[in-house]
Scaffold this motif. Structure first.
Motif, short mmCIF file in Angstrom:
data_model
loop_
_atom_site.label_atom_id
_atom_site.label_comp_id
_atom_site.label_asym_id
_atom_site.label_seq_id
_atom_site.Cartn_x
_atom_site.Cartn_y
_atom_site.Cartn_z
N GLY A 129 7.06 25.28 22.28
CA GLY A 129 6.28 24.33 23.05
C GLY A 129 5.03 23.79 22.39
N LEU A 130 5.10 23.43 21.13
CA LEU A 130 3.97 22.73 20.50
C LEU A 130 4.07 21.28 20.94
N SER A 131 3.34 20.95 21.98
CA SER A 131 3.58 19.73 22.77
C SER A 131 3.63 18.46 21.93
N GLU A 132 2.67 18.30 21.03
CA GLU A 132 2.57 17.05 20.28
C GLU A 132 3.68 16.88 19.25
N VAL A 133 4.28 17.97 18.81
CA VAL A 133 5.29 17.91 17.74
C VAL A 133 6.70 17.88 18.30
N TYR A 134 6.94 18.65 19.36
CA TYR A 134 8.30 18.78 19.89
C TYR A 134 8.44 18.15 21.28
N PHE A 135 7.72 17.07 21.48
CA PHE A 135 7.68 16.37 22.76
C PHE A 135 9.07 16.05 23.29
N ASN A 136 9.92 15.45 22.47
CA ASN A 136 11.25 15.02 22.94
C ASN A 136 12.15 16.20 23.30
N GLN A 137 12.08 17.28 22.52
CA GLN A 137 12.89 18.45 22.82
C GLN A 137 12.42 19.13 24.10
N ILE A 138 11.11 19.14 24.32
CA ILE A 138 10.55 19.78 25.51
C ILE A 138 11.01 19.05 26.77
N ARG A 139 11.17 17.76 26.71
CA ARG A 139 11.55 16.97 27.88
C ARG A 139 12.87 17.42 28.48
N THR A 140 13.78 17.90 27.67
CA THR A 140 15.14 18.17 28.14
C THR A 140 15.49 19.65 28.25
N THR A 141 14.56 20.54 27.95
CA THR A 141 14.88 21.96 27.95
C THR A 141 14.60 22.60 29.31
N ASP A 142 15.21 23.76 29.54
CA ASP A 142 14.94 24.54 30.74
C ASP A 142 13.96 25.68 30.47
N ILE A 143 13.73 25.98 29.20
CA ILE A 143 12.81 27.07 28.87
C ILE A 143 11.98 26.73 27.64
N VAL A 144 10.69 26.91 27.78
CA VAL A 144 9.73 26.65 26.70
C VAL A 144 9.06 27.96 26.30
N GLY A 145 9.03 28.23 25.01
CA GLY A 145 8.23 29.33 24.48
C GLY A 145 6.88 28.77 24.09
N ASN A 146 5.87 28.99 24.93
CA ASN A 146 4.55 28.42 24.68
C ASN A 146 3.94 29.06 23.42
N PRO A 147 3.43 28.25 22.49
CA PRO A 147 2.91 28.81 21.23
C PRO A 147 1.72 29.72 21.43
N GLY A 148 1.50 30.58 20.45
CA GLY A 148 0.29 31.38 20.43
C GLY A 148 -0.92 30.52 20.14
N CYS A 149 -2.11 31.05 20.42
CA CYS A 149 -3.33 30.27 20.21
C CYS A 149 -3.60 30.04 18.72
N ARG A 264 -2.19 8.65 12.36
CA ARG A 264 -0.90 7.98 12.60
C ARG A 264 0.07 8.92 13.32
N PHE A 265 0.12 10.15 12.87
CA PHE A 265 1.06 11.10 13.44
C PHE A 265 0.76 11.36 14.92
N TYR A 266 -0.52 11.40 15.25
CA TYR A 266 -0.90 11.75 16.63
C TYR A 266 -1.41 10.55 17.44
N LYS A 267 -1.05 9.35 17.02
CA LYS A 267 -1.61 8.15 17.66
C LYS A 267 -1.25 8.05 19.14
N ASP A 268 -0.13 8.58 19.55
CA ASP A 268 0.29 8.52 20.95
C ASP A 268 0.10 9.84 21.69
N ARG A 269 -0.59 10.77 21.07
CA ARG A 269 -0.78 12.09 21.67
C ARG A 269 -2.25 12.25 22.08
N PRO A 270 -2.54 12.21 23.36
CA PRO A 270 -3.92 12.12 23.83
C PRO A 270 -4.79 13.34 23.60
N PHE A 271 -4.21 14.50 23.33
CA PHE A 271 -5.03 15.70 23.23
C PHE A 271 -5.37 16.12 21.80
#
Length: 345
Positions: A129-149, A264-271
């Motif tokens: 669940g690294l939100s900004e990198v795996y956005f598309n995969q997260i949208r369709t999954t039933d389980i997310v492993g939230n990354p460590g800090c 450029r990589f994060y231009k659409d990622r607000p956080f």
């Protein structure tokens, strides 16, 4: 409105989930559980919630949680989620796990750091669940492993530059400093006031269990094995994390080119906020927020890139990113519940 539940609501990450989800405009927090504080209001554990959030913690029951929630956050110690999450998924629930149990894709790598995994098939289906990198995969999954800090603070600056072929992956060294809340709420000698206050120390140098988690993700992104040197440090503050990463440049880029690549990589990622040239992040500017601030400096005499990133370890490093992942999974605006104005000081 989605019904959400939190299993393990009285640890630091669980309490932060309570705080964020209670104010989420599209989430109805319907059940919270706590083994230690079952039958007690969460405000008796965290008095800051008094007269604001007085929900009573329940004893964990798989039936109760599945009946009362459609999406479930598990904020529990490693090993416990792998035993209960499969039943949740069988009941048609979507799960975001804040432990390490579903972060790895390779069961053997997980086993080497933690213990044998009892749900390897589900582990392989989970999305990191690294939100900004795996956005598309997260949208369709039933389980997310939230990354460590620590991995969140290390991976967000590095991945765009690795994908662009800018840095030598054999030379990466990351040096991270974390507030004491990163050790969790359970008492231990190392986080006692007299042990941590007025002290600054490295620990688990080159042996921290987040290191293999980072290596697996970076290897996937680089398309070849990557093994970084990682050294965490404990800082005498309650929350916050600052990571400084060093790597050799493969070409003679200047700082503006590095910052442009990140922007450029994060231009659409607000956080993710990329600092302007000549500026590097500070933990005070992300405290209590879901932001990751990233800055870059080039040591030209050594052709070495220096990346600096700052996050709040309890928000972007845990509960905030988990809620961001919920928003993505449910195809909501990913900033919902996370868009409060940062403290100026």
């Amino acid at each position: 409105m989605v019904r959400v539940g939190i299993v393990g609501a009285t640890g630091y990450a669980g309490a932060e989930l309570v705080r964020i989800l209670y104010g989420h405009p599209q989430a109805d927090l319907t059940i919270i559980t706590s083994r230690q504080y079952a039958g007690k209001p969460v405000s008796s554990v965290y008095p800051a919630f008094k007269n604001v959030i007085d929900m009573v913690c329940q004893e964990f029951s798989i039936n109760a949680v599945c009946e009362q929630a459609d999406l479930i956050f598990t904020a529990l110690p490693h090993k416990i989620p792998m035993e209960i999450v499969p039943e949740m998924v069988k009941n048609g629930k979507r799960v975001i796990d804040l432990s390490a149990d579903f972060r790895f894709n390779d069961p053997e790598k997980y086993k080497a750091v933690y213990q044998p995994h009892t749900s390897e098939d589900l582990m392989k289906k989970a999305v990191y669940g690294l939100s900004e990198v795996y956005f598309n995969q997260i949208r369709t999954t039933d389980i997310v492993g939230n990354p460590g800090c620590y991995p969140t603070s290390v991976l967000l600056p590095l991945i765009p530059l690795i994908k662009a072929g800018i840095i030598d992956t054999d030379t990466i060294i990351s040096d991270s400093k974390s507030g004491v809340s990163g050790a969790g709420r359970s008492p231990n000698i190392g986080s006692l006031y007299c042990e941590a206050s007025e002290s600054f120390k490295a620990y688990k140098a080159a042996s921290h269990r987040h290191n293999p988690e980072m290596n697996e993700v970076l290897s996937c992104e680089a398309g070849k094995p990557v093994n970084i040197t990682f050294v965490p440090h404990l800082v005498p503050m309650s929350r916050g994390m600052l990571t400084t990463t060093y790597a050799k440049l493969l070409q003679n880029q200047d700082t503006s080119e590095i910052l442009d690549c990140l922007s450029r990589f994060y231009k659409d990622r607000p956080f993710v906020r990329v600092c302007p040239p000549g500026s590097v992040p500070s933990t005070i500017h992300v405290r209590g927020t879901n932001y990751c601030d990233i800055g870059a400096v080039i040591d030209k005499s050594n052709n070495r890139l220096i990346l600096v990133s700052a996050i709040d370890n309890l928000v972007k490093g845990a509960a905030g990113q988990a809620v961001q992942n919920m928003n993505i999974m449910l195809e909501m605006d990913e900033t919902l519940g996370l868009d409060s104005v940062p403290y100026p000081l």
